[in-house]
Design an enzyme around this catalytic site. Structure first.
Site: not given
Length: 481
Positions: A86, A160, A184
Site C-alpha cells: 500500500k 483504505s 482498512s
C-alpha cells in the site's frame, strides 16, 4: 500459470523454488496484468517496472544457486515472488504520497515491513492506491481517480487498502500488504472476497513511525486464501529496534490446518455504540448467520453475545483525528488536501491534549473489561461491514459530517479492535443477491492470530472461497475494451 491471473502466494513460491518458472517471467506477467487492468481497476499508484525486473533477475540467480546447492532458500520463503504494498509504506527510491495530491520526493529507505518482505525474497512490483491518509472506506480521490472493485467495477473495493484488495482480488498479484486503522484491511477484504488479517499491534512494524495514528493503525495482509495471508504475515512480521510495541513472536502459518478443538464462539450482530445510527442490512446479516451455522455444524458452540464495548468510540475519535493532524502537519501541499482532511486535522489539534491522554489511558480499562468477555468465549464472529460495497462516487463529494454518517452506517463493526490493538481476520461470507461480496470477521484477544487462523482455515476448507473469481476476468474485459 496464465496471463489472466496469478497463482497463490505459496504455490508461486513453490514453483519458483522447483524451477518450474522464473521470477522474471512471473514479474513480466504481473506487469502485463497491471498494465491491462490499470484503466479499468486503477489499483496501483506506482508500478516499479524496471526495478522489479532487476530484482527478479537477481532472485533468479539466487534461486539457481540454491537449486544447485539443494538448499531451497528455506530462510527466504518468498524468493522471487511478486507482491504489492500500500502507498502508505516507504519503498526506497519511491515517493510515499498516501493518497494525496502533489509531487512527493522519493524516500531514502524501506520501511521496516517492506525491508522484511525483501529479506524474505519478495519482489515489490508496485504501490497500491489508497484514499487520502487512509481515512475512508473507499479508495477515490483527485490524486489518482477511483479504484474499482473487480467483482463490479461500478462499486468501490473499499478502503483504505482498496488498491491492494483490488490487485489481489483480480489476480494481479498473489498477495499484498495493507494497513488497518479502523478496518482498512478487513473492510476491503470483505468487499472483494478476500482473507484480510489485521494482526496484533506491533506484529508487523509500522516503522519509520513507531505508532501510526496514535497506535490504532497496524499493517496487515490481503490474500485469496488463509494460508497465503498467514505466509505473507509471517514474512512481514518483526520489529525495528525502536518500535514501542513488540508482541511475542508467532509462526502463524503453522496454525493453518490445525484443529482448534471445540470452541465457544460469540455471534455478535449488534453494532458497537456510535454517535449516529447504524443498522445491519438483511443481505449481510443472512450471510454472517450462515457462517455461524457452519461453525456450529463443525462442532463449535455458537451463541449470540456482544462484547461489552460501552462507549469505546469516545476513545477512538481523539486518536484517529490526532493522527490526521500529525499527517497534515507533515504534508508538503496542505492546500491540496481534501476539505474533510483539513477539518479532521483541526478537530485532532483540539483533542490532541488532555482528551488524547485520557483516550490512551482508557485502553487499559477496555482491555480488562473486554478481555473478561474472553473467559466465557474463545472467539467473536461479527459482520465486517453492515452493508455491501457502495457505488463509486457515492461518498466522494459528501460533507465531512455526511461522510462520517455514511461510513458509520456502512462500517460500524471493525474499529473497536483497532482501539484494543488485538487481532482480527476477515473471511469471505458470500455474496448479496446482486453478486456483491460481503465478509465476516473473527476477533480474538491479544496475540490470538493462530487461533483465528485455525478457525478461518476450517471455514475455508468447507466453503472453498479461493476457487471463486470475478467473472469474466478483469483482464479479459480490459483486453476487449
Amino acid at each position: 500459470m496464465t496471463l489472466d491471473r496469478c497463482e497463490g502466494l505459496a504455490e508461486t513460491a513453490r514453483a519458483l523454488a522447483a524451477g518450474e518458472v522464473t521470477s522474471r517471467a512471473l514479474v513480466e506477467r504481473t506487469l502485463a496484468r497491471i498494465e491491462a487492468t490499470q484503466s479499468d481497476l486503477n489499483a496501483f499508484r506506482i508500478v516499479r517496472t524496471e526495478a522489479a525486473l532487476a530484482e527478479a533477475d537477481a532472485a533468479d540467480r539466487e534461486l539457481a544457486a540454491d537449486r544447485e546447492a539443494a538448499s531451497h532458500s528455506a530462510h527466504r520463503p518468498l524468493l522471487g515472488v511478486p507482491v504489492a504494498v500500500k502507498d502508505d509504506m516507504d519503498v526506497a527510491g519511491e515517493p510515499t504520497a498516501f493518497g494525496c495530491c502533489g509531487e512527493f520526493p522519493p524516500v531514502a529507505e524501506d520501511g521496516e515491513a517492506v525491508r522484511r518482505l525483501r529479506a524474505a525474497g519478495a519482489v515489490i512490483v508496485g504501490k497500491t492506491n489508497t484514499c487520502e491518509f487512509g481515512q475512508w472506506p473507499f479508495t477515490e480521490g483527485p490524486a489518482f481517480g477511483a479504484t474499482r472493485n473487480p467483482w463490479s467495477t461500478d462499486h468501490t473495493p473499499g478502503g483504505s487498502s482498496g488498491g491492494s484488495a483490488a490487485a489481489v482480488a483480480a489476480g494481479l498479484v498473489p498477495a499484498a500488504l495493507g494497513s488497518d486503522g479502523a478496518g482498512s484491511v478487513r473492510i476491503p477484504a470483505a468487499w472483494t472476497h478476500l482473507v484480510g488479517i489485521k494482526p496484533q499491534r506491533g506484529r508487523v512494524s509500522t516503522w519509520p513511525r513507531g505508532e501510526s495514528f496514535q497506535g490504532i493503525t497496524v499493517n496487515g495482509t490481503l490474500a485469496r486464501s488463509v494460508a497465503d495471508a498467514a505466509l505473507l504475515l509471517d514474512a512481514a512480521s518483526g520489529n525495528h529496534a525502536r518500535d514501542p510495541h513488540r508482541p511475542p513472536a508467532l509462526d502463524v502459518s503453522r496454525a493453518v490446518g490445525r484443529d482448534p478443538g471445540r470452541l465457544r464462539i460469540a455471534l455478535s450482530l449488534k453494532p458497537p455504540f456510535t454517535a449516529v445510527p447504524a443498522r445491519l442490512l438483511p443481505e449481510v446479516r443472512t450471510r454472517v448467520v450462515e457462517l455461524a451455522e457452519r461453525l456450529a455444524a463443525l462442532g463449535h458452540c455458537v451463541e449470540e453475545a456482544d462484547p461489552p464495548y460501552g462507549q469505546i468510540g469516545l476513545t477512538f475519535v481523539p486518536r484517529a483525528t490526532a493522527g490526521i493532524a500529525e499527517r497534515v502537519g507533515e504534508a508538503p501541499f496542505p492546500a491540496l488536501l481534501d476539505r474533510r482532511t483539513r477539518d479532521a486535522a483541526r478537530l485532532g489539534r483540539l483533542l490532541g491534549g488532555a482528551p488524547l491522554r485520557v483516550a490512551r489511558r482508557a485502553e487499559t480499562v477496555l482491555h480488562r473489561r473486554i478481555g473478561a468477555f474472553f473467559t466465557s468465549y474463545d472467539v467473536v464472529l461479527a459482520p465486517t461491514t453492515a452493508a455491501p460495497p457502495p457505488r463509486i462516487g457515492a461518498l466522494l463529494e459528501l460533507s465531512g459530517f455526511a461522510t462520517d454518517r455514511a461510513m458509520i452506517a456502512a462500517c460500524p463493526y471493525a474499529w473497536p479492535w483497532n482501539v484494543l490493538g488485538w487481532p482480527g481476520v476477515n473471511v469471505p461470507a458470500g455474496f448479496t443477491p446482486d453478486g456483491l461480496p460481503v465478509g465476516a470477521q473473527l476477533l480474538g484477544p491479544a496475540n490470538s492470530e493462530p487461533l483465528l487462523v485455525q478457525v478461518a482455515a476450517q471455514l475455508e476448507a468447507e466453503l472453498r472461497w479461493a476457487e471463486k473469481w470475478p467473472s469474466p476476468p478483469v483482464t479479459a474485459r480490459s483486453a476487449a475494451a
